[in-house]
Motif scaffolding. Structure first.
Motif, short mmCIF file in Angstrom:
data_model
loop_
_atom_site.label_atom_id
_atom_site.label_comp_id
_atom_site.label_asym_id
_atom_site.label_seq_id
_atom_site.Cartn_x
_atom_site.Cartn_y
_atom_site.Cartn_z
N GLN A 138 34.48 56.14 55.91
CA GLN A 138 33.73 57.01 55.01
C GLN A 138 33.88 58.48 55.40
O GLN A 138 34.01 59.34 54.54
N LYS B 17 35.56 61.40 53.10
CA LYS B 17 34.87 62.66 52.83
C LYS B 17 35.73 63.85 53.23
O LYS B 17 35.81 64.85 52.51
N GLU C 34 38.34 64.33 50.62
CA GLU C 34 37.74 64.92 49.42
C GLU C 34 37.57 66.43 49.61
O GLU C 34 37.87 67.21 48.70
N ASP C 35 37.12 66.83 50.79
CA ASP C 35 36.93 68.26 51.08
C ASP C 35 38.26 69.00 51.06
O ASP C 35 38.36 70.11 50.53
#
Length: 51
Positions: A10, A14, A17-18
């Protein structure tokens, strides 16, 4: 599967995604890099779905 493994995945998702968002906000985004990041994110998403 183990919770630490899920948490690690996870966190990686993340982070990707950033990085995608950061690249997209540049004046001249590198779309090849964005595609690579999105593929990595998808692999992690699929792995999480199978846990």
């Amino acid at each position: 599967m183990e919770q630490p493994h899920v948490s690690a995945l996870q966190l990686k998702k993340k982070g990707l995604e950033d990085r995608i968002e950061q690249e997209m906000s540049r004046p001249a985004p590198d779309f090849a890099q964005i595609q690579l990041l999105k593929k990595r994110k998808l692999r992690i998403k699929e792995e999480l779905a199978h846990i």
